[in-house]
Motif scaffolding. Structure first.
Motif, PDB file in Angstrom:
ATOM      1  N   GLN A 224       0.835  -1.209   0.000  1.00 40.88           N
ATOM      2  CA  GLN A 224       0.000   0.000   0.000  1.00 40.88           C
ATOM      3  C   GLN A 224       0.867   1.256   0.000  1.00 40.88           C
ATOM      4  O   GLN A 224       1.939   1.273   0.603  1.00 40.88           O
ATOM      5  CB  GLN A 224      -0.867   0.033   1.250  1.00 40.88           C
ATOM      6  CG  GLN A 224      -2.075  -0.869   1.153  1.00 40.88           C
ATOM      7  CD  GLN A 224      -2.861  -0.859   2.441  1.00 40.88           C
ATOM      8  OE1 GLN A 224      -2.277  -0.995   3.515  1.00 40.88           O
ATOM      9  NE2 GLN A 224      -4.156  -0.715   2.333  1.00 40.88           N
ATOM     10  N   SER A 225       0.395   2.283  -0.674  1.00 38.03           N
ATOM     11  CA  SER A 225       1.109   3.560  -0.659  1.00 38.03           C
ATOM     12  C   SER A 225       0.067   4.673  -0.745  1.00 38.03           C
ATOM     13  O   SER A 225      -1.134   4.420  -0.916  1.00 38.03           O
ATOM     14  CB  SER A 225       2.073   3.654  -1.841  1.00 38.03           C
ATOM     15  OG  SER A 225       1.319   3.699  -3.036  1.00 38.03           O
ATOM     16  N   PHE A 226       0.528   5.917  -0.658  1.00 37.20           N
ATOM     17  CA  PHE A 226      -0.394   7.050  -0.743  1.00 37.20           C
ATOM     18  C   PHE A 226      -1.155   7.035  -2.064  1.00 37.20           C
ATOM     19  O   PHE A 226      -2.361   7.275  -2.109  1.00 37.20           O
ATOM     20  CB  PHE A 226       0.409   8.353  -0.597  1.00 37.20           C
ATOM     21  CG  PHE A 226      -0.442   9.576  -0.601  1.00 37.20           C
ATOM     22  CD1 PHE A 226      -1.229   9.889   0.513  1.00 37.20           C
ATOM     23  CD2 PHE A 226      -0.486  10.415  -1.701  1.00 37.20           C
ATOM     24  CE1 PHE A 226      -2.036  11.018   0.513  1.00 37.20           C
ATOM     25  CE2 PHE A 226      -1.281  11.537  -1.711  1.00 37.20           C
ATOM     26  CZ  PHE A 226      -2.065  11.850  -0.600  1.00 37.20           C
ATOM     27  N   THR A 227      -0.427   6.718  -3.160  1.00 40.75           N
ATOM     28  CA  THR A 227      -1.088   6.723  -4.475  1.00 40.75           C
ATOM     29  C   THR A 227      -1.849   5.434  -4.748  1.00 40.75           C
ATOM     30  O   THR A 227      -2.749   5.398  -5.568  1.00 40.75           O
ATOM     31  CB  THR A 227      -0.057   6.938  -5.604  1.00 40.75           C
ATOM     32  OG1 THR A 227       1.018   6.035  -5.385  1.00 40.75           O
ATOM     33  CG2 THR A 227       0.439   8.369  -5.631  1.00 40.75           C
ATOM     34  N   GLU A 228      -1.471   4.347  -4.076  1.00 38.54           N
ATOM     35  CA  GLU A 228      -2.164   3.072  -4.304  1.00 38.54           C
ATOM     36  C   GLU A 228      -2.630   2.488  -2.968  1.00 38.54           C
ATOM     37  O   GLU A 228      -2.099   1.473  -2.496  1.00 38.54           O
ATOM     38  CB  GLU A 228      -1.242   2.088  -5.009  1.00 38.54           C
ATOM     39  CG  GLU A 228      -0.964   2.435  -6.447  1.00 38.54           C
ATOM     40  CD  GLU A 228      -0.198   1.313  -7.131  1.00 38.54           C
ATOM     41  OE1 GLU A 228      -0.846   0.447  -7.750  1.00 38.54           O
ATOM     42  OE2 GLU A 228       1.021   1.301  -7.007  1.00 38.54           O
ATOM     43  N   PRO A 229      -3.633   3.135  -2.348  1.00 41.86           N
ATOM     44  CA  PRO A 229      -4.067   2.662  -1.029  1.00 41.86           C
ATOM     45  C   PRO A 229      -4.699   1.272  -1.074  1.00 41.86           C
ATOM     46  O   PRO A 229      -4.723   0.580  -0.066  1.00 41.86           O
ATOM     47  CB  PRO A 229      -5.084   3.722  -0.592  1.00 41.86           C
ATOM     48  CG  PRO A 229      -5.517   4.408  -1.831  1.00 41.86           C
ATOM     49  CD  PRO A 229      -4.379   4.308  -2.805  1.00 41.86           C
ATOM     50  N   GLU A 230      -5.206   0.846  -2.250  1.00 39.27           N
ATOM     51  CA  GLU A 230      -5.851  -0.485  -2.313  1.00 39.27           C
ATOM     52  C   GLU A 230      -4.892  -1.574  -2.781  1.00 39.27           C
ATOM     53  O   GLU A 230      -5.321  -2.682  -3.096  1.00 39.27           O
ATOM     54  CB  GLU A 230      -7.043  -0.473  -3.291  1.00 39.27           C
ATOM     55  CG  GLU A 230      -8.175   0.453  -2.932  1.00 39.27           C
ATOM     56  CD  GLU A 230      -7.969   1.817  -3.585  1.00 39.27           C
ATOM     57  OE1 GLU A 230      -7.277   1.867  -4.609  1.00 39.27           O
ATOM     58  OE2 GLU A 230      -8.470   2.820  -3.056  1.00 39.27           O
ATOM     59  N   ALA A 231      -3.616  -1.250  -2.874  1.00 40.18           N
ATOM     60  CA  ALA A 231      -2.699  -2.224  -3.478  1.00 40.18           C
ATOM     61  C   ALA A 231      -2.644  -3.547  -2.722  1.00 40.18           C
ATOM     62  O   ALA A 231      -2.369  -4.592  -3.296  1.00 40.18           O
ATOM     63  CB  ALA A 231      -1.294  -1.628  -3.556  1.00 40.18           C
TER      64      ALA A 231
END
Ligand SMILES: CC(C)(COP(=O)(O)OP(=O)(O)OC[C@H]1O[C@@H](n2cnc3c(N)ncnc32)[C@H](O)[C@@H]1OP(=O)(O)O)[C@@H](O)C(=O)NCCC(=O)NCCS
Length: 400
Positions: A224-231
Motif C-alpha cells: 500500500q502507498s499514498f497513491t495506491e491505497p488499495e494495493a
C-alpha cells in the motif's frame, strides 16, 4: 599474483569469516546483533579459508547432507555454501584454490556428490558443477484465483507460532520431504540458520487423515502507498512442502484465502507444481521465471553413477573428462544392471559438468548432444542414453 595459503578455518576465526563473507555477498546489516542472531548457524567445521599476510581473504564452506537420486537412494553429499573472496583479492585464483581443496576434502570424506546454489551462472562450470535442477517463480492474482470445483480440497490448515514451528518443521520435513531426486536432508545446522527467518514471517501446517503432512513458511510485503491505497499485500512463499496433492492444494487454498492480499509470489517452485491447473482461470497463475536451481558436482563419478537407478535398454559407454579431479576421467559402461569402468570404445564423450546436468534427469542426452555439449561417437547412443537416464522432473526446494 597474491601469495596465499588455504587451510581449514579455526573456531576462533568464525566471526571474522562471517563478516568477510557478509561484505563479499553484500549483506545489509553486519553488526554485533546480527552475529548474535546468526552466529550459531555459522560453524567453523568444514570451512576453508584463504589467508594472505595473516588476513582472511577468501572462504568456502559446506555441510554434510544427503541428496535423493533417481531410484530413491539418499547419497552422502556436501552442500556447499558461504563462498566469497574479499573484493581486493578477486581474480587471482583464490576461489580456484578453495574449490580444489574443498572438492578433494569431499572425496576424502567419501561424499560422491557436492551441490550448491550459484549467485552467478558464470562461476562454477569450470569446477565441474552443472545445472541439475531448475525451478519456477509463480505469481498469482488473488482476486482471479478461484479454485475449480473438482480441485482437491485437503484437510485443516493452522497457523503455528515460530517457537512451535521450530519444533515441528524439522521432523515434518524429514518425514515428507527428501524423496524426490534433487531434494536434500536438512540437518540441525540448516535449521539453526533458518529459524531466525521463520520468526520474520508466518508458518502454516496442514493436517490430513494421517496427521500433519504439509507446511508453508511465508512472509508478507505491504504494497500500500499514498497513491495506491488499495494495493494490498503480497504474500511471498519461502518454503512449501506437501506429502500429497490434497495437502498441497489445501496449502495453496489457504495462501489464496488470506484477506487484504493482492497477490501471492512463490520463487523456487517445482517445474511440475500444478497451481494454475487447479484454478478456474489458469492465467491467474503466471510463471514469471524459470531459473537454475541446484548445481551438482559428481565428486566420485563411479560411486555417483552407481547410486542412481536407470531405465531399461542397451548400455552406453560414456567417456568422461574431469580436469579438476582427474581420477574421474575415463570410460564408464552404464546399464540398468551396473555401472563399471571399462576399456570398451566410447559411445558418448562429455565433460563432468555435463554429466551433472543428466544425472538427476533434468536434461536429456539427445538434447545436450544436439547442443554439442555431448560428442556422439555411436549414432544410436543418444536414444539409448535417453532411455537409461530419463526420470521424473528433479527439484531441490532447500535454499542454502
Ligand atoms: C565469485 C568469487 C568467489 C570469485 O572469486 P575469485 O577468487 O575472483 O575467482 P578466481 O580468481 O579463482 O577465478 C577463476 C576463474 O573464474 C572466473 N570468474 C570468477 N568469478 C567470476 C564471475 N563472478 N563472473 C565471471 N567469471 C568469474 C575468473 O575470471 C577466472 O577465470 P580464468 O581462469 O579464465 O582467468 C568472488 O568474485 C566473490 O566473492 N564474489 C562475491 C560473492 C559471490 O558471488 N560468491 C559466490 C556465492 S555462490
Amino acid at each position: 599474483m597474491t601469495d596465499f595459503e588455504v587451510r581449514p578455518l579455526a573456531e576462533g576465526e568464525r566471526r571474522e569469516a562471517f563478516f568477510m563473507l557478509g561484505r563479499a555477498l553484500h549483506f545489509p546489516a553486519l553488526d554485533d546483533e546480527t552475529w548474535e542472531r546468526r552466529g550459531a548457524g555459522f560453524p567453523a567445521e568444514r570451512r576453508f579459508g584463504a589467508f594472505a599476510g595473516g588476513e582472511l581473504i577468501g572462504l568456502a564452506g559446506s555441510a554434510a547432507t544427503e541428496l535423493a537420486v533417481p531410484g530413491g537412494r539418499a547419497v552422502p553429499a556436501a552442500a556447499v555454501d558461504g563462498v566469497g573472496v574479499r573484493a581486493d583479492h578477486t581474480r587471482r585464483g583464490v576461489l580456484t584454490a578453495l574449490m580444489g581443496e574443498q572438492l578433494r576434502d569431499c572425496a576424502r570424506r567419501g561424499e560422491p556428490l557436492a551441490a550448491l546454489h550459484a549467485s552467478e551462472t558464470a562461476i562454477y562450470g569450470r569446477f565441474g558443477y552443472g545445472i541439475a535442477t531448475r525451478a519456477k517463480t509463480l505469481r498469482i492474482h488473488r482476486a482471479r484465483a478461484a479454485f475449480r470445483a473438482d480441485a482437491p480440497a485437503g484437510g485443516r490448515v493452522r497457523l503455528v507460532p515460530p517457537e512451535e514451528a521450530e519444533k515441528v518443521l524439522p521432523a515434518l520435513y524429514h518425514r515428507i520431504g527428501p524423496r524426490r531426486p534433487g531434494m536434500i536432508a536438512r540437518g540441525a545446522t540448516w535449521w539453526r540458520w533458518t529459524n531466525p527467518r521463520l520468526r520474520e514471517g508466518m508458518v502454516a501446517v496442514h493436517t490430513g487423515p494421517d496427521g500433519d503432512d504439509g507446511f508453508v513458511a511465508y512472509r508478507s510485503e505491504n504494497r500500500q502507498s499514498f497513491t495506491e491505497p488499495e494495493a494490498g499485500a503480497a504474500l511471498v512463499v519461502r518454503d512449501l512442502h506437501a506429502a500429497n496433492m490434497a495437502a498441497r492444494a489445501a496449502l495453496w487454498r489457504f495462501l489464496l484465502s488470506v484477506d487484504l492480499v493482492a497477490e501471492v509470489r512463490a520463487p523456487n517452485r517445482p517445474l511440475d507444481e500444478p497451481v494454475g491447473a487447479m484454478l478456474a482461470d489458469p492465467r491467474a497463475c503466471e510463471t514469471i521465471a524459470v531459473d537454475d536451481g541446484l548445481w551438482l558436482r559428481l565428486v566420485d563419478v563411479q560411486a555417483a553413477l552407481s547410486a542412481r537407478s536407470y531405465g531399461t535398454g542397451a548400455p552406453v559407454v560414456l567417456e568422461v573428462s574431469d580436469p579438476v579431479l582427474p581420477e574421474n576421467s575415463g570410460r564408464y559402461s552404464v546399464s540398468a544392471d551396473a555401472v563399471t569402468r571399462t576399456d570398451a570404445p566410447a559411445d558418448l564423450r562429455l565433460d563432468v559438468d555435463v554429466l551433472a546436468m543428466l544425472y538427476l534427469g533434468d536434461q536429456r542426452v539427445s538434447g545436450l548432444a544436439e547442443l554439442n555439449r555431448i560428442h556422439v561417437l555411436t549414432d544410436d547412443a543418444p536414444a539409448r542414453g535417453d532411455a537409461l537416464f530419463g526420470s521424473g522432473i528433479p527439484w531441490c526446494g532447500t535454499p542454502f
